[in-house]
Design a protein around this motif. Structure first.
Motif, PDB file in Angstrom:
ATOM      1  N   ARG A 189       0.923  -1.145   0.003  1.00 15.13           N
ATOM      2  CA  ARG A 189      -0.032   0.013   0.032  1.00 15.13           C
ATOM      3  C   ARG A 189       0.847   1.428  -0.195  1.00 15.13           C
ATOM      4  N   LYS A 244      -8.467   0.068  -9.271  1.00 17.48           N
ATOM      5  CA  LYS A 244      -9.772  -0.623  -8.511  1.00 17.48           C
ATOM      6  C   LYS A 244     -10.092  -1.940  -9.482  1.00 17.48           C
ATOM      7  N   LYS A 245      -9.729  -1.824 -10.464  1.00 14.41           N
ATOM      8  CA  LYS A 245      -9.965  -2.919 -11.559  1.00 14.41           C
ATOM      9  C   LYS A 245      -9.135  -3.975 -11.502  1.00 14.41           C
ATOM     10  N   ARG A 247      -7.904  -4.935  -3.339  1.00 13.79           N
ATOM     11  CA  ARG A 247      -8.172  -3.680  -2.779  1.00 13.79           C
ATOM     12  C   ARG A 247      -7.526  -3.192  -1.742  1.00 13.79           C
ATOM     13  N   TRP A 262      -5.186  -0.347  -3.005  1.00 11.28           N
ATOM     14  CA  TRP A 262      -5.396   1.257  -3.161  1.00 11.28           C
ATOM     15  C   TRP A 262      -6.540   1.823  -2.152  1.00 11.28           C
ATOM     16  N   SER A 263      -7.179   1.050  -1.339  1.00 10.79           N
ATOM     17  CA  SER A 263      -7.972   1.411  -0.374  1.00 10.79           C
ATOM     18  C   SER A 263      -7.183   2.287   0.898  1.00 10.79           C
ATOM     19  N   ASP A 299     -12.847  -8.238   2.467  1.00 11.98           N
ATOM     20  CA  ASP A 299     -11.362  -7.412   2.136  1.00 11.98           C
ATOM     21  C   ASP A 299     -10.544  -8.083   3.095  1.00 11.98           C
TER      22      ASP A 299
END
Length: 308
Positions: free
Chosen positions: A257, A279-280, A284, A287-288, A299
């Motif tokens: 991250r 996001k694609k 997750r 980028w979250s 998650d």
């Protein structure tokens, strides 16, 4: 993931960091030495004799070819180009060639105490330990050399032009572009390729049981041509083995991250849609902005799979 490799043991500081008088004396000594060092700096064409350690070719099919250098032992190298000045940093970085050799470019990371980060910094480390910890890390990661990290050709000491002793790590030269420069020299597709491969490189390093710790844009290079690209991690000064399962879970999420966040900060002016792409294409948790412990069970499952 194994936790069998103990961490390098950093030595006690040579002064009392809690004593204002001790810190003042050592800081004055460092600044006085720095003055002389800057009056007689490293420069192109300087030669040093180093004790090279030639590693083995990594047998992995996708590994880079081991650079051709003289056999292990005393070898004279000549400085070529300055890549990093290093004042108040961790090292000065130069390219060099072996005198009388095949002209192979190498990288010299030179840790000169008076030039290194001052003791007033919150991130002060003894120069001796910076050099020896990175050498220790490389020697414990032969299976990553030529893949995720450069080939390592040993640690030597030199006497700089001002008469100060310094430590030198000799590494493979990695051609390519850094995170800092990618927005100036690459297409959107190349930028995103760099991002995805960088996240993957950090995940592989962490999955191998190691923490990078120092995740900064200059420490990653995209190398190779179309169809054979890879991201190489070029700074292991502060890397260390992961100590526990709980540490592993946190690091496996935090460091990929962190790479993504710093990468985006360098390229967002050029690629404003990179978040939508991420996001694609990326897990997750990468980028979250949400912390791991606030995520849903779904998650958490994605996070766990990323280090499996």
């Amino acid at each position: 993931m194994s936790f069998e490799v103990p961490s390098y043991e950093f030595r006690e500081l040579h002064f009392n960091q809690r004593s204002e008088s001790d810190v003042a004396v050592v800081f004055h000594e460092q600044m006085a030495a720095r003055k002389f060092a800057l009056q007689a700096p490293l420069q192109t064409d300087l030669q040093f004799t180093l004790a090279l350690e030639v590693p083995l070719q990594n047998p992995a099919p996708e590994a880079r070819e081991l650079p051709s250098v003289p056999s292990s032992g005393p070898t004279t190298v000549q400085l070529c180009d300055e890549l990093q000045q290093g004042i108040d940093g961790f090292s000065q970085v130069w390219t060099a060639v072996c005198v009388g050799g095949p002209g192979t470019r190498l990288v010299l990371k030179i840790i000169q105490p008076s030039i290194c980060r001052g003791i007033l910094s919150d991130e002060y480390y003894e120069p001796w330990d910076l050099a020896h910890n990175e050498a220790w890390v490389y020697r414990h990661l032969p299976h990553y050399q030529g893949l995720l990290i450069p080939y390592f050709f040993g640690l030597s000491t030199i006497v700089t032009p001002c008469g100060e002793e310094a430590w030198v790590l000799v590494l493979e030269f990695i051609p390519g572009i850094t995170v800092n420069s990618v927005a100036d020299s690459a297409s959107i597709s190349d930028i995103r390729d760099f991002c995805a491969r960088g996240v993957e490189a950090v995940q592989k390093f962490v999955h191998g049981g190691w923490s990078l710790r120092d995740i900064r844009p200059p420490n990653f290079i995209l190398t190779g041509g179309p169809g054979a690209r890879a991201v190489v991690i070029i700074d292991l000064f502060l890397s260390e083995p992961i100590k526990s399962t709980s540490d592993a879970k946190f690091i496996a999420n935090d460091q990929p991250r962190s790479f993504f966040q710093q990468f985006v900060s360098c390229v967002y002016d050029v690629d404003e849609d990179i978040f939508e792409w991420a996001k694609k294409e990326l897990p997750r948790f990468v980028w979250s902005p949400a912390p791991l412990d606030s995520g849903s069970e779904e998650d958490q499952a994605v996070d766990s799979e990323s280090v499996a």
